[in-house]
Design a protein around this motif. Structure first.
Motif, PDB file in Angstrom:
ATOM      1  N   SER B  99     -27.733 -29.523  12.684  1.00  0.00           N
ATOM      2  CA  SER B  99     -29.041 -29.101  12.207  1.00  0.00           C
ATOM      3  C   SER B  99     -28.972 -28.358  10.896  1.00  0.00           C
ATOM      4  CB  SER B  99     -29.711 -28.219  13.260  1.00  0.00           C
ATOM      5  OG  SER B  99     -28.904 -27.083  13.503  1.00  0.00           O
ATOM      6  N   THR B 100     -27.806 -27.883  10.504  1.00  0.00           N
ATOM      7  CA  THR B 100     -27.743 -27.106   9.271  1.00  0.00           C
ATOM      8  C   THR B 100     -27.314 -27.934   8.081  1.00  0.00           C
ATOM      9  OG1 THR B 100     -25.471 -26.465   9.783  1.00  0.00           O
ATOM     10  CG2 THR B 100     -27.239 -24.961  10.449  1.00  0.00           C
ATOM     11  N   ASP B 101     -27.044 -29.199   8.285  1.00  0.00           N
ATOM     12  CA  ASP B 101     -26.539 -29.994   7.187  1.00  0.00           C
ATOM     13  C   ASP B 101     -27.645 -30.514   6.283  1.00  0.00           C
ATOM     14  OD1 ASP B 101     -23.699 -29.965   7.355  1.00  0.00           O
ATOM     15  OD2 ASP B 101     -23.861 -31.135   9.188  1.00  0.00           O
ATOM     16  N   THR B 102     -27.272 -30.778   5.056  1.00  0.00           N
ATOM     17  CA  THR B 102     -28.209 -31.223   4.044  1.00  0.00           C
ATOM     18  C   THR B 102     -28.712 -32.623   4.352  1.00  0.00           C
ATOM     19  OG1 THR B 102     -27.140 -29.868   2.383  1.00  0.00           O
ATOM     20  CG2 THR B 102     -28.427 -31.743   1.589  1.00  0.00           C
TER      21      THR B 102
END
Lengths: 110, 114
Positions: B99-102
């Protein structure tokens, strides 16, 4: 309600004239702030991700900074090829949704 | 390494028709998100697919539906088209469901509804 506001809406610069774009945000919990560049009729191109206040990222003539309430994109000595719309987006929760501002249209003239 | 690809590039439909847009994610990515971008506005989140399931949805009516295939490619379907559905539809992919990836965007499909 989560909100992202970019200013100014449009910016006209002379080549070499440095300036800053602002992105202010109101979110319940920030899981990343993203800057993208978008050329007319094309998809956004990723520039930076910032996760915590005080963080800074640089790429060529661009530098992004983050505070608890806003982010700035500094353009140093811009060139005509830096002309584009710059979009700011926040990830307000632990899932994947990005919430975008309306963008700042930058025109750099020779 | 191919980036995110979308098809078709442009599409013209009339009110009431149905449309299907397609997206292939960047190599190594398994999560696909769809956005609608009206002229002069920022992209608006429609929904996100991961492991062939809709994981999150934005404020769009049920006329907007999607699908993800085992090879991670995705489709966006819009039924009963309205004039207001005219926009640039963007697909974005990110890796491994994190969920934190670009998110990396494709070139978009320009839909015009007459």
């Amino acid at each position: 309600e989560d909100q992202v506001t970019q200013s100014p809406e449009a910016l006209r610069l002379q080549e070499g004239e440095s300036s800053s774009l602002n992105c202010s945000y109101t979110v319940s919990g920030l899981r990343g702030l993203f800057w993208y560049r978008q050329d007319p009729g094309k998809g956004p191109e990723f520039l930076f991700t910032l996760y915590s206040a005080g963080e800074e990222k640089e790429k060529e003539r661009l530098k992004a900074t983050l505070t608890k309430k806003e982010s700035f994109l500094h353009i140093t000595a811009p060139k005509p090829e830096d002309s584009a719309t710059y979009l700011c987006a926040v990830r307000p929760d632990s899932w994947g949704k990005l919430q975008f501002g309306a963008g700042t249209q930058v025109v750099v003239t020779p | 390494d191919a980036g995110v690809t979308q098809s078709p590039t442009h599409l013209i439909k009339t009110r009431g028709q149905q449309v299907t847009l397609r997206c292939s994610p960047k190599s190594g990515h398994d999560t696909v998100s769809w956005y609608q971008q009206a002229l002069g506005q920022g992209p608006q989140f429609i929904f996100q697919y991961y492991e062939e399931e809709e994981r999150q949805r934005g404020n769009f009516p049920d006329r907007f539906s999607g699908h993800q295939f085992p090879n991670y490619s995705s489709e966006l379907n819009v039924n009963a088209l309205l004039l207001g559905d005219s926009a640039l539809y963007l697909c974005a992919s990110s890796p491994r469901g994190a969920s934190t990836d670009t998110q990396y965007f494709g070139p978009g499909t320009r839909l015009t509804v007459l």
